[in-house]
Design an enzyme around this catalytic site. Structure first.
Site, PDB file in Angstrom:
ATOM      1  N   LYS A   1     -23.834  40.831  25.637  1.00 45.90           N
ATOM      2  CA  LYS A   1     -22.811  41.421  26.507  1.00 45.90           C
ATOM      3  C   LYS A   1     -23.461  42.177  27.670  1.00 45.90           C
ATOM      4  O   LYS A   1     -23.893  43.320  27.506  1.00 45.90           O
ATOM      5  CB  LYS A   1     -21.907  42.347  25.701  1.00 45.90           C
ATOM      6  CG  LYS A   1     -20.568  42.549  26.353  1.00 45.90           C
ATOM      7  CD  LYS A   1     -19.558  43.108  25.383  1.00 45.90           C
ATOM      8  CE  LYS A   1     -18.200  43.127  26.049  1.00 45.90           C
ATOM      9  NZ  LYS A   1     -17.141  43.467  25.117  1.00 45.90           N
TER      10      LYS A   1
ATOM     11  N   LYS B   1     -27.135  25.566  34.893  1.00 45.22           N
ATOM     12  CA  LYS B   1     -28.224  25.807  33.922  1.00 45.22           C
ATOM     13  C   LYS B   1     -28.950  24.497  33.594  1.00 45.22           C
ATOM     14  O   LYS B   1     -30.164  24.498  33.380  1.00 45.22           O
ATOM     15  CB  LYS B   1     -27.678  26.457  32.646  1.00 45.22           C
ATOM     16  CG  LYS B   1     -27.192  27.899  32.821  1.00 45.22           C
ATOM     17  CD  LYS B   1     -28.263  28.838  33.343  1.00 45.22           C
ATOM     18  CE  LYS B   1     -27.834  30.295  33.255  1.00 45.22           C
ATOM     19  NZ  LYS B   1     -28.722  31.209  34.003  1.00 45.22           N
TER      20      LYS B   1
ATOM     21  N   TYR C   1     -17.616  28.083  30.310  1.00 45.90           N
ATOM     22  CA  TYR C   1     -18.922  28.238  30.976  1.00 45.90           C
ATOM     23  C   TYR C   1     -18.998  27.298  32.183  1.00 45.90           C
ATOM     24  O   TYR C   1     -19.660  27.582  33.177  1.00 45.90           O
ATOM     25  CB  TYR C   1     -20.053  27.975  29.977  1.00 45.90           C
ATOM     26  CG  TYR C   1     -21.372  28.608  30.364  1.00 45.90           C
ATOM     27  CD1 TYR C   1     -21.489  29.986  30.527  1.00 45.90           C
ATOM     28  CD2 TYR C   1     -22.511  27.832  30.573  1.00 45.90           C
ATOM     29  CE1 TYR C   1     -22.703  30.568  30.875  1.00 45.90           C
ATOM     30  CE2 TYR C   1     -23.727  28.410  30.913  1.00 45.90           C
ATOM     31  CZ  TYR C   1     -23.813  29.775  31.058  1.00 45.90           C
ATOM     32  OH  TYR C   1     -25.010  30.347  31.413  1.00 45.90           O
TER      33      TYR C   1
ATOM     34  N   GLY D   1     -33.362  40.058  39.329  1.00 44.41           N
ATOM     35  CA  GLY D   1     -32.153  40.045  38.501  1.00 44.41           C
ATOM     36  C   GLY D   1     -32.036  41.157  37.483  1.00 44.41           C
ATOM     37  O   GLY D   1     -31.289  41.023  36.515  1.00 44.41           O
TER      38      GLY D   1
HETATM   39  P1  NAP Z   1     -27.002  40.725  34.632  1.00 45.20           P
HETATM   40  O1  NAP Z   1     -27.698  41.901  34.052  1.00 45.20           O
HETATM   41  O2  NAP Z   1     -25.711  40.947  35.313  1.00 45.20           O
HETATM   42  O3  NAP Z   1     -28.026  39.949  35.582  1.00 45.20           O
HETATM   43  C1  NAP Z   1     -27.646  38.991  36.535  1.00 45.20           C
HETATM   44  C2  NAP Z   1     -28.351  39.352  37.804  1.00 45.20           C
HETATM   45  O4  NAP Z   1     -28.209  38.332  38.814  1.00 45.20           O
HETATM   46  C3  NAP Z   1     -27.797  40.646  38.413  1.00 45.20           C
HETATM   47  O5  NAP Z   1     -28.855  41.535  38.651  1.00 45.20           O
HETATM   48  C4  NAP Z   1     -27.199  40.145  39.725  1.00 45.20           C
HETATM   49  O6  NAP Z   1     -27.182  41.096  40.763  1.00 45.20           O
HETATM   50  C5  NAP Z   1     -28.124  39.003  40.047  1.00 45.20           C
HETATM   51  N1  NAP Z   1     -27.620  38.197  41.157  1.00 45.20           N
HETATM   52  C6  NAP Z   1     -26.437  37.560  41.269  1.00 45.20           C
HETATM   53  N2  NAP Z   1     -26.339  36.969  42.481  1.00 45.20           N
HETATM   54  C7  NAP Z   1     -27.504  37.242  43.130  1.00 45.20           C
HETATM   55  C8  NAP Z   1     -28.022  36.908  44.416  1.00 45.20           C
HETATM   56  N3  NAP Z   1     -27.349  36.150  45.292  1.00 45.20           N
HETATM   57  N4  NAP Z   1     -29.257  37.368  44.747  1.00 45.20           N
HETATM   58  C9  NAP Z   1     -29.972  38.115  43.889  1.00 45.20           C
HETATM   59  N5  NAP Z   1     -29.541  38.461  42.663  1.00 45.20           N
HETATM   60  C10 NAP Z   1     -28.306  38.030  42.293  1.00 45.20           C
HETATM   61  O7  NAP Z   1     -26.711  39.701  33.458  1.00 45.20           O
HETATM   62  P2  NAP Z   1     -27.657  38.983  32.399  1.00 45.20           P
HETATM   63  O8  NAP Z   1     -26.705  38.409  31.427  1.00 45.20           O
HETATM   64  O9  NAP Z   1     -28.744  39.877  31.944  1.00 45.20           O
HETATM   65  O10 NAP Z   1     -28.258  37.762  33.239  1.00 45.20           O
HETATM   66  C11 NAP Z   1     -29.642  37.529  33.442  1.00 45.20           C
HETATM   67  C12 NAP Z   1     -29.929  36.045  33.256  1.00 45.20           C
HETATM   68  O11 NAP Z   1     -29.782  35.736  31.873  1.00 45.20           O
HETATM   69  C13 NAP Z   1     -28.979  35.115  34.017  1.00 45.20           C
HETATM   70  O12 NAP Z   1     -29.696  33.991  34.485  1.00 45.20           O
HETATM   71  C14 NAP Z   1     -28.010  34.686  32.914  1.00 45.20           C
HETATM   72  O13 NAP Z   1     -27.367  33.460  33.196  1.00 45.20           O
HETATM   73  C15 NAP Z   1     -28.984  34.571  31.775  1.00 45.20           C
HETATM   74  N6  NAP Z   1     -28.392  34.510  30.440  1.00 45.20           N
HETATM   75  C16 NAP Z   1     -27.486  35.451  30.039  1.00 45.20           C
HETATM   76  C17 NAP Z   1     -26.928  35.368  28.767  1.00 45.20           C
HETATM   77  C18 NAP Z   1     -25.925  36.395  28.302  1.00 45.20           C
HETATM   78  O14 NAP Z   1     -25.237  36.133  27.311  1.00 45.20           O
HETATM   79  N7  NAP Z   1     -25.804  37.538  28.940  1.00 45.20           N
HETATM   80  C19 NAP Z   1     -27.308  34.329  27.895  1.00 45.20           C
HETATM   81  C20 NAP Z   1     -28.235  33.391  28.327  1.00 45.20           C
HETATM   82  C21 NAP Z   1     -28.764  33.474  29.600  1.00 45.20           C
HETATM   83  P3  NAP Z   1     -25.726  41.599  41.300  1.00 45.20           P
HETATM   84  O15 NAP Z   1     -25.048  42.213  40.125  1.00 45.20           O
HETATM   85  O16 NAP Z   1     -26.069  42.505  42.401  1.00 45.20           O
HETATM   86  O17 NAP Z   1     -24.986  40.406  41.794  1.00 45.20           O
END
Ligand code: NAP
Length: 267
Positions: A192, A162, A155, A13
């Site tokens: 973000k 989650k 959400y 991810g």
């Molecule tokens: P991000 O950088 O966009 O990361 C999400 C990742 O999930 C991307 O690399 C995406 O790849 C991957 N993904 C989606 N579908 C997939 C699949 N079928 N197979 C493999 N990979 C897949 O965003 P992020 O916010 O840092 O998210 C990382 C984690 O943190 C997530 O679990 C998110 O829910 C969690 N989180 C985020 C926040 C926030 O505010 N940003 C807060 C709390 C928790 P693609 O782009 O190629 O689809």
């Protein structure tokens, strides 16, 4: 000697340098970890490669986490390159854009299954397939958000996913604990990122969190990364089955002075 010297593991991810996955990987790498990276599809490859190369990764592979063959190939290659595994980071989430706005009950069966499959089941599947490679004291981490514990506008189905992910963390902790393998989640405050852009009204969420949290600001990527280092390293050797909040304390409040201002009275 760094906190992660001689430890090798994998992160699912990482999207780019503004993602939570990258922030955690960077902290682990700075402390000596050897990290394998995966990307989902060719378009993401060009984004992930610079991150992985910066950390001298020996293994960078395609893996759609909804595909069991992809997960099996990653396990096979990881074993060939590294032999055994000390940590796994799951920073993957996805829901259809139309399920991240409006009324929650509009979610389709298909949208529900997609969110659950990518964002919750995949962590269990990865843990299961990596089980034979895990060293004693290995650490597994998933990324979650407060929307899994409380309702947050828009959400929606991701909150349900989650909640399932957090419950899975507890059940995996129970299953793996006998060999000192630990399983935890980081509940990060809003940041973000690419994935966050898909959530309707995310900018409002950022402003509300900063205004209401005890620390009166939003969490930084670095702070989430450091929590990842803590949970991956021996610093947290007695911690498992935990959802660790890194959100400037937002999860701990019920009301704040700012709420009074919002409804037009002074506190
Ligand atoms: P991000 O950088 O966009 O990361 C999400 C990742 O999930 C991307 O690399 C995406 O790849 C991957 N993904 C989606 N579908 C997939 C699949 N079928 N197979 C493999 N990979 C897949 O965003 P992020 O916010 O840092 O998210 C990382 C984690 O943190 C997530 O679990 C998110 O829910 C969690 N989180 C985020 C926040 C926030 O505010 N940003 C807060 C709390 C928790 P693609 O782009 O190629 O689809």
């Amino acid at each position: 000697m760094g906190l992660m010297s001689n430890k090798k593991g994998i992160i699912f991810g990482v999207s780019n340098k503004r993602g939570i996955g990258y922030a955690i990987a960077k902290q682990l790498f700075n402390e000596g970890a050897d990290i394998a990276f995966t990307y989902a599809g060719e378009t993401m490859k060009s984004r992930v490669l610079p991150c992985a190369e910066e950390m001298n990764s020996k293994l960078i592979m395609n893996c759609d986490v909804t595909n069991d063959d992809d997960i099996a190939s990653v396990v096979h290659e990881f074993k060939r390159v590294y032999g055994t595994c000390d940590f796994i980071i799951h920073a993957v989430a996805f829901a259809n854009r139309e399920d991240l706005e409006g009324d929650f009950s509009n979610v389709s069966r298909d949208g529900w299954q997609t969110a659950m499959d990518v964002s919750a089941y995949s962590f269990v599947a990865i843990a299961n397939k990596f089980k034979p490679l895990l060293n004693p004291k290995a650490s597994l981490i998933a990324l979650t958000y407060l929307g899994g514990e409380r309702s947050v506008p828009n959400y929606n189905v991701m909150g349900v996913a989650k909640a399932a992910l957090e419950a899975s963390v507890r059940y995996l902790a129970l299953e793996f604990g006998h060999s000192e393998v630990r399983v935890n989640a980081i509940s990060a405050g809003p940041v973000k990122t690419l994935a966050a852009k898909g959530i309707s009204g995310f900018d409002i969420l950022l402003k509300v969190n900063a205004a209401r949290s005890p620390m009166k600001r939003n969490v930084t990527l670095d702070e989430v990364g450091k929590a990842g280092l803590y949970l991956c390293s021996d610093l947290s050797s007695g911690v498992t089955g935990e959802v660790h909040h890194v959100d400037c304390g937002y999860h701990s409040i019920a009301t704040s002075k700012e709420d009074a201002k919002i409804i037009g009275i002074s506190a």
